[in-house]
Design a protein around this motif. Structure first.
Motif, mmCIF file in Angstrom:
data_model
loop_
_atom_site.group_PDB
_atom_site.id
_atom_site.type_symbol
_atom_site.label_atom_id
_atom_site.label_comp_id
_atom_site.label_asym_id
_atom_site.label_seq_id
_atom_site.Cartn_x
_atom_site.Cartn_y
_atom_site.Cartn_z
ATOM 1 N N PHE A 102 2.587 -2.491 -32.637
ATOM 2 C CA PHE A 102 2.782 -3.353 -33.813
ATOM 3 C C PHE A 102 2.568 -2.516 -35.073
ATOM 4 O O PHE A 102 1.499 -1.939 -35.261
ATOM 5 N N ASP A 109 7.453 -4.724 -30.246
ATOM 6 C CA ASP A 109 7.627 -6.115 -30.650
ATOM 7 C C ASP A 109 8.859 -6.205 -31.541
ATOM 8 O O ASP A 109 9.007 -5.424 -32.481
ATOM 9 N N ALA A 148 10.645 -8.618 -34.111
ATOM 10 C CA ALA A 148 10.559 -9.776 -35.020
ATOM 11 C C ALA A 148 10.477 -9.176 -36.407
ATOM 12 O O ALA A 148 10.095 -8.014 -36.562
ATOM 13 N N ASP A 195 8.637 -10.248 -39.093
ATOM 14 C CA ASP A 195 7.481 -10.549 -39.959
ATOM 15 C C ASP A 195 6.727 -9.340 -40.520
ATOM 16 O O ASP A 195 6.212 -9.428 -41.630
ATOM 17 N N ASP A 233 9.510 -14.586 -39.546
ATOM 18 C CA ASP A 233 10.086 -13.688 -38.543
ATOM 19 C C ASP A 233 11.590 -13.486 -38.689
ATOM 20 O O ASP A 233 12.193 -12.723 -37.922
ATOM 21 N N TYR A 282 9.130 -13.285 -25.290
ATOM 22 C CA TYR A 282 8.137 -14.295 -25.645
ATOM 23 C C TYR A 282 8.915 -15.604 -25.507
ATOM 24 O O TYR A 282 9.640 -15.992 -26.415
ATOM 25 N N TYR A 308 -4.167 -19.696 -33.520
ATOM 26 C CA TYR A 308 -4.900 -18.556 -32.945
ATOM 27 C C TYR A 308 -4.333 -17.191 -33.364
ATOM 28 O O TYR A 308 -4.852 -16.177 -32.943
ATOM 29 N N TYR A 309 -3.228 -17.182 -34.121
ATOM 30 C CA TYR A 309 -2.652 -15.895 -34.520
ATOM 31 C C TYR A 309 -3.236 -15.361 -35.832
ATOM 32 O O TYR A 309 -2.822 -14.299 -36.306
ATOM 33 N N LYS A 313 4.937 -21.341 -38.883
ATOM 34 C CA LYS A 313 6.220 -20.946 -38.288
ATOM 35 C C LYS A 313 6.757 -22.038 -37.364
ATOM 36 O O LYS A 313 7.403 -21.762 -36.351
ATOM 37 N N GLN A 372 8.631 -21.581 -33.730
ATOM 38 C CA GLN A 372 7.665 -21.522 -32.632
ATOM 39 C C GLN A 372 7.428 -22.937 -32.103
ATOM 40 O O GLN A 372 7.637 -23.925 -32.812
ATOM 41 N N LYS A 414 2.349 -17.684 -24.629
ATOM 42 C CA LYS A 414 1.467 -17.263 -25.707
ATOM 43 C C LYS A 414 1.135 -18.435 -26.612
ATOM 44 O O LYS A 414 2.066 -19.171 -26.954
ATOM 45 N N TYR A 468 -0.400 -13.727 -23.100
ATOM 46 C CA TYR A 468 -0.934 -12.988 -24.248
ATOM 47 C C TYR A 468 -2.250 -13.643 -24.649
ATOM 48 O O TYR A 468 -2.263 -14.775 -25.124
ATOM 49 N N TYR A 492 -6.416 -7.471 -26.303
ATOM 50 C CA TYR A 492 -7.099 -6.488 -27.148
ATOM 51 C C TYR A 492 -8.349 -5.953 -26.450
ATOM 52 O O TYR A 492 -8.964 -5.015 -26.932
HETATM 53 C C1 PBG Z 1 4.918 -11.737 -34.758
HETATM 54 C C2 PBG Z 1 3.863 -11.793 -33.723
HETATM 55 C C3 PBG Z 1 2.685 -12.544 -33.800
HETATM 56 C C4 PBG Z 1 1.936 -12.202 -32.701
HETATM 57 C C5 PBG Z 1 2.662 -11.287 -31.953
HETATM 58 N N1 PBG Z 1 3.875 -11.051 -32.594
HETATM 59 C C6 PBG Z 1 2.179 -13.455 -34.841
HETATM 60 C C7 PBG Z 1 2.981 -14.571 -35.312
HETATM 61 O O1 PBG Z 1 3.902 -15.047 -34.663
HETATM 62 O O2 PBG Z 1 2.685 -14.990 -36.440
HETATM 63 C C8 PBG Z 1 0.557 -12.768 -32.431
HETATM 64 C C9 PBG Z 1 -0.373 -11.875 -31.720
HETATM 65 C C10 PBG Z 1 -1.801 -12.246 -31.813
HETATM 66 O O3 PBG Z 1 -2.222 -13.223 -32.462
HETATM 67 O O4 PBG Z 1 -2.570 -11.509 -31.213
HETATM 68 N N2 PBG Z 1 6.145 -12.250 -34.495
#
Ligand code: PBG
Length: 335
Positions: free
Chosen positions: A85, A126, A128, A130, A138, A201, A209-210, A228, A232, A259, A282, A323
């Motif tokens: 990332f 990854d 996307a 963002d 995204d 995904y 939780y992000y 989002k 999402q 996730k 995830y 992590y």
């Molecule tokens: C971005 C992305 C996100 C995560 C992985 N890729 C965040 C989001 O969608 O805002 C989240 C990972 C995490 O919270 O550990 N597209």
């Protein structure tokens, strides 16, 4: 599976097989191994740069040279996959996120550097927009702030191709646009990347939780609209997750992901049982932050790390993005 209840206590004593470590190990149903972990990593520009992330104690943003060392440490402990990332300078962020498909951008350079220095490491990226958009969404926005699906896919395909050309083994689209898996698969086949895999995904929920992740990549302050939910999933939905997974498999996904993790274990089980495809979970940044906060306060012991991870395996996950990858691998190897 069927149960017979003709044998009752005291003939049946389930505690008999909990008697000591070796007997318990003999009948353990689910195993956790470092190879089951995928380590998400945050990469920065510069040399010898490392930055802490206050909401993710123990996780750092690393420059590419330090990322290589980290990849070697992971491999030495048996963790064989990383997911990159990028932390993009605010000056490079634009409404159209065009830095996402810069052939010489941070992600492409990080992929090449890790594959050169540590060729055995499986490198995932990854996909996307963002990290690259000034508005933190995204995808591309129309005038009303709506994220436009099909125009976004065109940009995501360019981004995915840059990652594939850099040598990424697995591309992981986290954007939740409809139809992007097919578009990427077609583009890979057309360019000869027949063995570049896609981990979709598939069931990605619009989750609170992000938060710590958005701090880590520096998109939190930018996020226009604050959520989002246009793309999402709604976290009240279950059947829709199966629909998403079915679509992504039909479009060419090799693996799927659920996730966040722990609040969605029911879906991991259901997806694995329904489709049988490689299924990943995830354990996201907020889950990491919660565990770490309690561990650092002394409220929970760090034994919760492996317990939380084996829960994903028990639910049917083939692997877990976490992590805790390095720490958990150390705990397993030193046990
Ligand atoms: C971005 C992305 C996100 C995560 C992985 N890729 C965040 C989001 O969608 O805002 C989240 C990972 C995490 O919270 O550990 N597209």
């Amino acid at each position: 599976m069927s149960y017979t209840f003709n044998r009752q206590y005291p003939a049946t004593r389930l505690r008999r097989l909990r008697y000591n470590d070796n007997v318990r190990a003999m009948i353990r149903e689910v195993e956790l191994h470092p190879k089951h972990f995928i380590a998400p990593v945050f990469v920065l520009e510069g040399d010898n740069q490392r930055e802490t992330i206050s909401s993710m104690p123990g996780v750092e943003r690393l420059s590419i040279d330090l990322l290589i060392n980290y990849a070697k440490e992971l491999l030495a402990e048996g963790v064989t996959t990383i997911d990159i990332f990028p932390v993009i300078d605010n000056a490079l962020k634009t409404p159209d996120g065009k830095a996402a498909y810069d052939e010489d951008g941070l992600t492409a350079r990080a992929v090449k550097a890790v594959k050169d220095a540590v060729p055995e490491m499986v490198v995932m990226t990854d996909v996307a927009l963002d990290p690259y958009t000034s508005h933190g969404q995204d995808g591309l926005l129309d005038d009303s702030g709506y994220v436009i699906n099909d125009a976004t896919i065109e940009v995501l395909v360019k981004q995915a191709l840059v990652h594939a050309r850099a040598g990424a083994d697995i591309i992981s689209p986290s954007d939740m646009m409809d139809g992007r898996i097919k578009a990427m698969r077609d583009a890979f086949e057309a360019e000869g990347f027949v063995n570049t895999a896609i981990m979709a995904y598939s069931a990605k929920y619009a989750s609170a939780y992000y938060g710590p992740f958005r701090d880590a990549v520096g998109s939190a302050g930018n996020l226009k609209g604050g959520h989002k939910k246009q793309y999402q999933m709604d976290f009240g939905n279950r059947a829709e997750a199966l629909h998403e997974v079915a679509m992504d498999i039909n479009e060419g996904a090799d693996m799927v992901m659920i996730k966040p993790g722990q609040p969605y274990l029911d879906l991991i089980r259901e997806v694995k049982d329904t489709f049988g495809i490689p299924t990943f979970a995830y354990q996201v940044s907020g889950e990491y932050a919660m565990h770490m906060a309690a561990i650092q306060n002394g409220w929970l012991s760090d034994a919760v790390i492996l317990e939380s991870l084996i829960g994903f395996r028990r639910a049917g996950a083939d692997g877990i993005l976490t992590y805790f990858a390095l720490e958990a691998a150390r705990q397993l190897n030193n046990a």
